[in-house]
Every structure is written in structure tokens, then in C-alpha cells.
Scaffold this motif. Structure first.
Motif, PDB file in Angstrom:
ATOM      1  N   ASP A  25     -11.037   4.893  -5.376  1.00 56.27           N
ATOM      2  CA  ASP A  25     -10.602   5.523  -6.622  1.00 56.27           C
ATOM      3  C   ASP A  25      -9.087   5.648  -6.599  1.00 56.27           C
ATOM      4  O   ASP A  25      -8.528   6.476  -5.877  1.00 56.27           O
ATOM      5  CB  ASP A  25     -11.253   6.897  -6.767  1.00 56.27           C
ATOM      6  CG  ASP A  25     -10.857   7.600  -8.069  1.00 56.27           C
ATOM      7  OD1 ASP A  25     -10.019   7.042  -8.825  1.00 56.27           O
ATOM      8  OD2 ASP A  25     -11.363   8.707  -8.328  1.00 56.27           O
ATOM      9  N   VAL A  26      -8.414   4.804  -7.371  1.00 51.61           N
ATOM     10  CA  VAL A  26      -6.946   4.835  -7.416  1.00 51.61           C
ATOM     11  C   VAL A  26      -6.463   5.207  -8.818  1.00 51.61           C
ATOM     12  O   VAL A  26      -5.361   4.873  -9.222  1.00 51.61           O
ATOM     13  CB  VAL A  26      -6.353   3.478  -6.976  1.00 51.61           C
ATOM     14  CG1 VAL A  26      -6.595   3.246  -5.492  1.00 51.61           C
ATOM     15  CG2 VAL A  26      -6.937   2.325  -7.795  1.00 51.61           C
ATOM     16  N   SER A  27      -7.317   5.927  -9.557  1.00 50.99           N
ATOM     17  CA  SER A  27      -6.943   6.320 -10.917  1.00 50.99           C
ATOM     18  C   SER A  27      -5.799   7.316 -10.942  1.00 50.99           C
ATOM     19  O   SER A  27      -5.080   7.417 -11.940  1.00 50.99           O
ATOM     20  CB  SER A  27      -8.167   6.907 -11.638  1.00 50.99           C
ATOM     21  OG  SER A  27      -8.664   8.037 -10.931  1.00 50.99           O
ATOM     22  N   GLN A  28      -5.620   8.061  -9.850  1.00 51.15           N
ATOM     23  CA  GLN A  28      -4.552   9.065  -9.780  1.00 51.15           C
ATOM     24  C   GLN A  28      -3.543   8.689  -8.691  1.00 51.15           C
ATOM     25  O   GLN A  28      -3.100   9.537  -7.922  1.00 51.15           O
ATOM     26  CB  GLN A  28      -5.144  10.442  -9.492  1.00 51.15           C
ATOM     27  CG  GLN A  28      -6.174  10.915 -10.504  1.00 51.15           C
ATOM     28  CD  GLN A  28      -5.579  11.039 -11.897  1.00 51.15           C
ATOM     29  OE1 GLN A  28      -4.465  11.525 -12.065  1.00 51.15           O
ATOM     30  NE2 GLN A  28      -6.331  10.598 -12.903  1.00 51.15           N
ATOM     31  N   VAL A  29      -3.171   7.426  -8.633  1.00 53.63           N
ATOM     32  CA  VAL A  29      -2.258   6.959  -7.602  1.00 53.63           C
ATOM     33  C   VAL A  29      -0.930   7.721  -7.676  1.00 53.63           C
ATOM     34  O   VAL A  29      -0.395   7.976  -8.748  1.00 53.63           O
ATOM     35  CB  VAL A  29      -2.025   5.440  -7.720  1.00 53.63           C
ATOM     36  CG1 VAL A  29      -1.357   5.072  -9.043  1.00 53.63           C
ATOM     37  CG2 VAL A  29      -1.199   4.926  -6.551  1.00 53.63           C
ATOM     38  N   ALA A  76      -4.484  -2.542  -3.360  1.00 51.91           N
ATOM     39  CA  ALA A  76      -4.714  -2.450  -1.922  1.00 51.91           C
ATOM     40  C   ALA A  76      -5.608  -1.282  -1.551  1.00 51.91           C
ATOM     41  O   ALA A  76      -5.990  -1.118  -0.385  1.00 51.91           O
ATOM     42  CB  ALA A  76      -3.381  -2.324  -1.187  1.00 51.91           C
ATOM     43  N   GLY A  77      -5.923  -0.433  -2.546  1.00 50.64           N
ATOM     44  CA  GLY A  77      -6.807   0.699  -2.293  1.00 50.64           C
ATOM     45  C   GLY A  77      -6.106   1.913  -1.731  1.00 50.64           C
ATOM     46  O   GLY A  77      -6.748   2.744  -1.068  1.00 50.64           O
ATOM     47  N   CYS A  78      -4.819   2.041  -1.989  1.00 51.37           N
ATOM     48  CA  CYS A  78      -4.047   3.184  -1.488  1.00 51.37           C
ATOM     49  C   CYS A  78      -3.663   4.092  -2.655  1.00 51.37           C
ATOM     50  O   CYS A  78      -2.975   3.649  -3.570  1.00 51.37           O
ATOM     51  CB  CYS A  78      -2.787   2.712  -0.774  1.00 51.37           C
ATOM     52  SG  CYS A  78      -3.077   1.724   0.700  1.00 51.37           S
ATOM     53  N   LYS A  79      -4.101   5.334  -2.613  1.00 51.78           N
ATOM     54  CA  LYS A  79      -3.799   6.243  -3.712  1.00 51.78           C
ATOM     55  C   LYS A  79      -2.583   7.123  -3.436  1.00 51.78           C
ATOM     56  O   LYS A  79      -2.118   7.840  -4.314  1.00 51.78           O
ATOM     57  CB  LYS A  79      -5.012   7.124  -4.034  1.00 51.78           C
ATOM     58  CG  LYS A  79      -5.450   8.045  -2.911  1.00 51.78           C
ATOM     59  CD  LYS A  79      -6.706   8.800  -3.308  1.00 51.78           C
ATOM     60  CE  LYS A  79      -7.183   9.705  -2.164  1.00 51.78           C
ATOM     61  NZ  LYS A  79      -8.454  10.393  -2.488  1.00 51.78           N
ATOM     62  N   SER A  80      -2.043   7.069  -2.207  1.00 52.32           N
ATOM     63  CA  SER A  80      -0.831   7.819  -1.882  1.00 52.32           C
ATOM     64  C   SER A  80      -0.041   7.037  -0.842  1.00 52.32           C
ATOM     65  O   SER A  80      -0.577   6.153  -0.155  1.00 52.32           O
ATOM     66  CB  SER A  80      -1.161   9.208  -1.338  1.00 52.32           C
ATOM     67  OG  SER A  80      -1.806   9.109  -0.079  1.00 52.32           O
ATOM     68  N   ILE A  81       1.240   7.370  -0.711  1.00 51.03           N
ATOM     69  CA  ILE A  81       2.107   6.685   0.241  1.00 51.03           C
ATOM     70  C   ILE A  81       1.572   6.835   1.657  1.00 51.03           C
ATOM     71  O   ILE A  81       1.650   5.914   2.476  1.00 51.03           O
ATOM     72  CB  ILE A  81       3.547   7.249   0.154  1.00 51.03           C
ATOM     73  CG1 ILE A  81       4.132   7.030  -1.257  1.00 51.03           C
ATOM     74  CG2 ILE A  81       4.436   6.628   1.211  1.00 51.03           C
ATOM     75  CD1 ILE A  81       4.311   5.614  -1.659  1.00 51.03           C
ATOM     76  N   SER A  82       0.999   7.986   1.966  1.00 49.33           N
ATOM     77  CA  SER A  82       0.525   8.242   3.329  1.00 49.33           C
ATOM     78  C   SER A  82      -0.616   7.311   3.738  1.00 49.33           C
ATOM     79  O   SER A  82      -0.891   7.157   4.928  1.00 49.33           O
ATOM     80  CB  SER A  82       0.072   9.703   3.459  1.00 49.33           C
ATOM     81  OG  SER A  82      -1.029   9.966   2.592  1.00 49.33           O
ATOM     82  N   THR A 128      -0.068   0.194   9.060  1.00 52.89           N
ATOM     83  CA  THR A 128      -0.204  -1.140   9.639  1.00 52.89           C
ATOM     84  C   THR A 128      -1.586  -1.733   9.402  1.00 52.89           C
ATOM     85  O   THR A 128      -1.745  -2.953   9.384  1.00 52.89           O
ATOM     86  CB  THR A 128       0.078  -1.103  11.156  1.00 52.89           C
ATOM     87  OG1 THR A 128      -0.731  -0.079  11.761  1.00 52.89           O
ATOM     88  CG2 THR A 128       1.537  -0.809  11.432  1.00 52.89           C
ATOM     89  N   SER A 129      -2.589  -0.886   9.203  1.00 51.85           N
ATOM     90  CA  SER A 129      -3.933  -1.409   8.932  1.00 51.85           C
ATOM     91  C   SER A 129      -4.005  -2.084   7.567  1.00 51.85           C
ATOM     92  O   SER A 129      -4.978  -2.770   7.264  1.00 51.85           O
ATOM     93  CB  SER A 129      -4.973  -0.285   9.020  1.00 51.85           C
ATOM     94  OG  SER A 129      -4.765   0.686   8.011  1.00 51.85           O
ATOM     95  N   SER A 130      -2.957  -1.883   6.745  1.00 52.27           N
ATOM     96  CA  SER A 130      -2.915  -2.509   5.427  1.00 52.27           C
ATOM     97  C   SER A 130      -2.408  -3.943   5.478  1.00 52.27           C
ATOM     98  O   SER A 130      -2.408  -4.637   4.453  1.00 52.27           O
ATOM     99  CB  SER A 130      -1.997  -1.703   4.490  1.00 52.27           C
ATOM    100  OG  SER A 130      -2.393  -0.356   4.390  1.00 52.27           O
ATOM    101  N   LEU A 131      -1.946  -4.387   6.648  1.00 52.19           N
ATOM    102  CA  LEU A 131      -1.301  -5.698   6.740  1.00 52.19           C
ATOM    103  C   LEU A 131      -1.900  -6.552   7.844  1.00 52.19           C
ATOM    104  O   LEU A 131      -2.410  -6.055   8.849  1.00 52.19           O
ATOM    105  CB  LEU A 131       0.196  -5.562   7.040  1.00 52.19           C
ATOM    106  CG  LEU A 131       1.133  -4.976   5.992  1.00 52.19           C
ATOM    107  CD1 LEU A 131       2.575  -5.131   6.465  1.00 52.19           C
ATOM    108  CD2 LEU A 131       0.937  -5.597   4.632  1.00 52.19           C
ATOM    109  N   GLY A 132      -1.781  -7.854   7.655  1.00 49.25           N
ATOM    110  CA  GLY A 132      -1.978  -8.833   8.711  1.00 49.25           C
ATOM    111  C   GLY A 132      -0.790  -9.767   8.698  1.00 49.25           C
ATOM    112  O   GLY A 132       0.033  -9.733   7.783  1.00 49.25           O
TER     113      GLY A 132
END
Length: 370
Positions: free
Chosen positions: A57-61, A345-351, A355-359
Motif C-alpha cells: 500500500d503506497v497510497s500515502q507515500v 518499488a513498494g516503499c512508502k517512506s524513505i526509511s 540495500t535490499s531494494s537493489l541488485g
């Protein structure tokens, strides 16, 4: 013929490069010697791949990040870049207003064509904005101190001490063009009129005031003795210098190779960022500049350990394209791309960016996880 539609920073670069006079375009766009670093700063981002998490849920990113005790709209600031008057008559005044409107911070170059007082006032006319003052180590300590005191009085939050420039890099394009800023552009912070600037080459003008005997011991304690502003070191590329900055009590470092304009064939900043961030271990703030051209580049830099990113050339292209509105367009492009990248990418906040977001792409097989 219809005007070209600007959808990306690449579009902005192409259009601005057609508008700028040859000498100005080459000065802004080129780097040192064989242009290796200036090109790899951007191309290095392309080997990193984003690994999205789905059904989030990234509606409130939330794209905000805190810097100097205020929230930025997103983790981007405009780098201190000199001679903005060559891109547009309003120069740094237009940039300051655009940054204030976008809700981000701005760096002011010692080579600015307007004074720190004018630049900070221009932004504050629009809304809340913080500025930082870029500084060189100078042979004239009294003049250097005047810059620091004027910046502090004008409300700047930090000094960005440029540490990678004991001398200027080897810039063939400037020498071939006999580069000089156009007549009529002053450098009020280093107290040089247009007439004085025109009397010597850009290289000689720099060496006439810059100190090549700078050192950690000479600069940092002295700056601490004359200002309460934060002290950041701009131009760090190694974990060893991150450690030294911590030892000297600096507040932050900017992982930077001067946009590829100093020593050519230094590494792309994104490639040294992970080691520098690992060395910091949360003891000092880590920012990055160099080669950031998309919102996904910002995402990748944060995933690899940066708290915030800074851009220089994209701002110049925006200025050349349409002054303040061009810089606003540049910032909006990067904001919208970054926000959408976070959502996809499925990230709703900067935190949640890590590194798990990248390859990283490997030539010999499957994508490598970081």
C-alpha cells in the motif's frame, strides 16, 4: 514548429545545450582531461537494478527527509554552482526562488554572480528555505572570514568546504576556448568585479586566491573558531577521509568528485558511496552529488547509504531553458520520478529504502544481491 516537450532531465539537457553559447555550454557540461569521470558519474547508476516489493500500500507515500531541522519535500538539494549568470540573467536569484517554491535547500557558490544576501533574500520572498555557503581555502584569511561571516549573517546553515581543489583540474576545453565569463558578471563573494575577472584567465584567477597549502589541521579548527554554522566537507571519495572528517568533528560530508571537473578517472560517486557510508556507521551525515539525472538515481543513492542528493548541471540546464520556471520544471521532474519510483518499488517512506531494494548487474551471470 512546436516547442520541444520537456519530459526528462535528458530532454532538458538537449534543449539547454542548443540555447547556451558554445563557451558557456562547454564550461558547464565538460569535465577534466578525457571526460572519463564526468560520463561515468551518470553511467555508473545504470548497473544497479531496483528490486520492487509488490502488493504494498503506497497510497500515502511520504518522500520527506529532515535536514537542518526542517523537512525537505524530497531528498534533493541544489548544489553550489558558480557563474549561474552565464545560464540566465537572474542566475542564483532564480534558483533560490525555485528551490523555495519546491521546498528544498540550495547551496551558494563562492563564484556566485549575486551576493549571499541577495540570494537568500530572493528565496525567502517565496517561502521557507535554507542555504549553505560553499567555501574554498584561501590565501587571504580575512577575505575568507568575511565570506563566512556574511553567510552566517544572511542565515546560511552550513559551510561546504570544497576539499578537492588545491588547484584546478586539467580542463582542455577551457584552455582551447580561452574561457572567461562574459563581461558584466561580478563575483561579489570573492570580491572581484567583472573588470578584475577579465584581466586574467579563469585558471590564473582561481590560483590567485586559492590556497594549495590547505589541510585538515589548518582549516577545520580555524572555521570552528569563527562560526557556529555546521561544517561539511565537499569532495570526499574514500572511507579514510570520512574517518578523518569524523575525527575533526565535521557535521557531514558530500561524496563528490566535483562533477568530474577536477581529477579525471576518479571513480563515480555512486560506486564509492557504499564504502563511505559503511565507514560512517551513522556518526556523520553522508550526502552525494555527481551524475544524478533521474528520480531512480536518487532512489539508488539512498539505498546505497546517502541521506540526500545534490544536483548541479540539471539546475543549469533548467536556468538556461527558462530561468526560474526552468529550475522549477527540473525539480518537479525529479520529484515526480522519485515519488513514482518509491511507489513502484513498494516503499512508502524513505526509511524503507535500503540495500535490499537493489541488485547489481554481473557480466557473468544472475543479478547480484547487495
Amino acid at each position: 514548429m512546436a516547442a520541444e516537450k520537456i519530459l526528462s532531465i535528458a530532454d532538458l539537457e538537449r534543449t539547454a545545450s542548443k540555447i547556451l553559447p558554445t563557451a558557456s555550454r562547454d564550461f558547464f557540461n565538460s569535465g577534466a582531461t578525457n571526460q572519463v569521470t564526468v560520463h561515468e558519474n551518470s553511467s555508473a547508476y545504470q548497473k544497479y537494478r531496483i528490486l520492487p516489493r509488490v502488493l504494498k500500500d503506497v497510497s500515502q507515500v511520504n518522500t520527506k527527509v529532515s535536514l537542518f531541522d526542517r523537512d525537505l519535500a524530497f531528498p534533493l538539494c541544489v548544489s553550489p554552482v558558480g557563474l549561474q549568470g552565464m545560464a540566465h540573467a537572474d542566475g542564483e536569484l532564480a534558483t533560490s526562488r525555485a528551490c523555495a517554491k519546491a521546498g528544498i535547500n540550495m547551496g551558494i557558490s563562492s563564484y556566485a554572480n549575486h551576493s549571499v544576501e541577495q540570494i537568500t533574500a530572493a528565496g525567502k520572498e517565496i517561502g521557507p528555505i535554507y542555504h549553505v555557503m560553499q567555501l574554498y581555502s584561501m590565501t587571504d584569511r580575512e577575505k575568507e572570514a568575511r565570506i563566512v561571516h556574511r553567510a552566517e549573517a544572511a542565515g546560511c546553515k552550513a559551510i561546504f568546504l570544497t576539499a578537492d581543489s588545491p588547484v584546478l583540474g586539467v580542463r582542455y576545453n577551457e584552455w582551447r576556448n580561452g574561457f572567461l565569463p562574459p563581461a558584466g558578471l561580478d563575483n561579489p563573494m570573492i570580491e572581484k568585479s567583472s573588470e578584475q575577472i577579465q584581466m586574467m584567465s579563469h585558471d590564473d584567477g582561481f590560483s590567485s586566491f586559492n590556497s594549495d597549502s590547505h589541510s585538515w589541521m589548518r582549516e577545520i579548527p580555524w572555521l570552528r573558531s569563527i562560526t557556529n554554522m555546521e561544517i561539511w566537507i565537499k569532495g570526499v571519495l574514500t572511507p579514510e577521509d570520512v574517518e578523518t572528517a569524523i575525527e575533526y568533528g565535521c557535521d557531514g560530508v558530500i561524496i563528490s568528485n566535483h562533477g568530474g571537473r577536477q581529477l579525471d578517472e576518479t571513480p563515480a560517486t555512486i560506486d564509492v558511496l557504499p564504502a563511505c557510508a559503511k565507514a560512517a556507521r551513522g556518526r556523520i551525515r553522508i550526502h552525494i552529488d555527481g551524475g544524478i539525472r533521474t528520480g531512480s538515481d536518487i532512489f539508488k543513492a539512498l539505498a546505497l547509504g546517502a541521506e540526500c542528493c545534490w544536483v548541479g548541471r540539471p539546475m543549469l540546464w533548467g536556468l538556461a531553458y527558462n530561468g526560474q520556471k526552468g529550475v522549477e520544471l527540473m525539480l518537479d521532474i525529479l520529484y515526480q520520478e522519485f515519488k513514482r519510483c518509491m511507489q513502484l518499488a513498494g516503499c512508502k517512506s524513505i526509511s524503507e529504502i535500503s540495500t535490499s531494494s537493489l541488485g547489481v548487474v554481473r557480466s557473468d551471470g544472475p543479478l547480484a544481491r547487495l
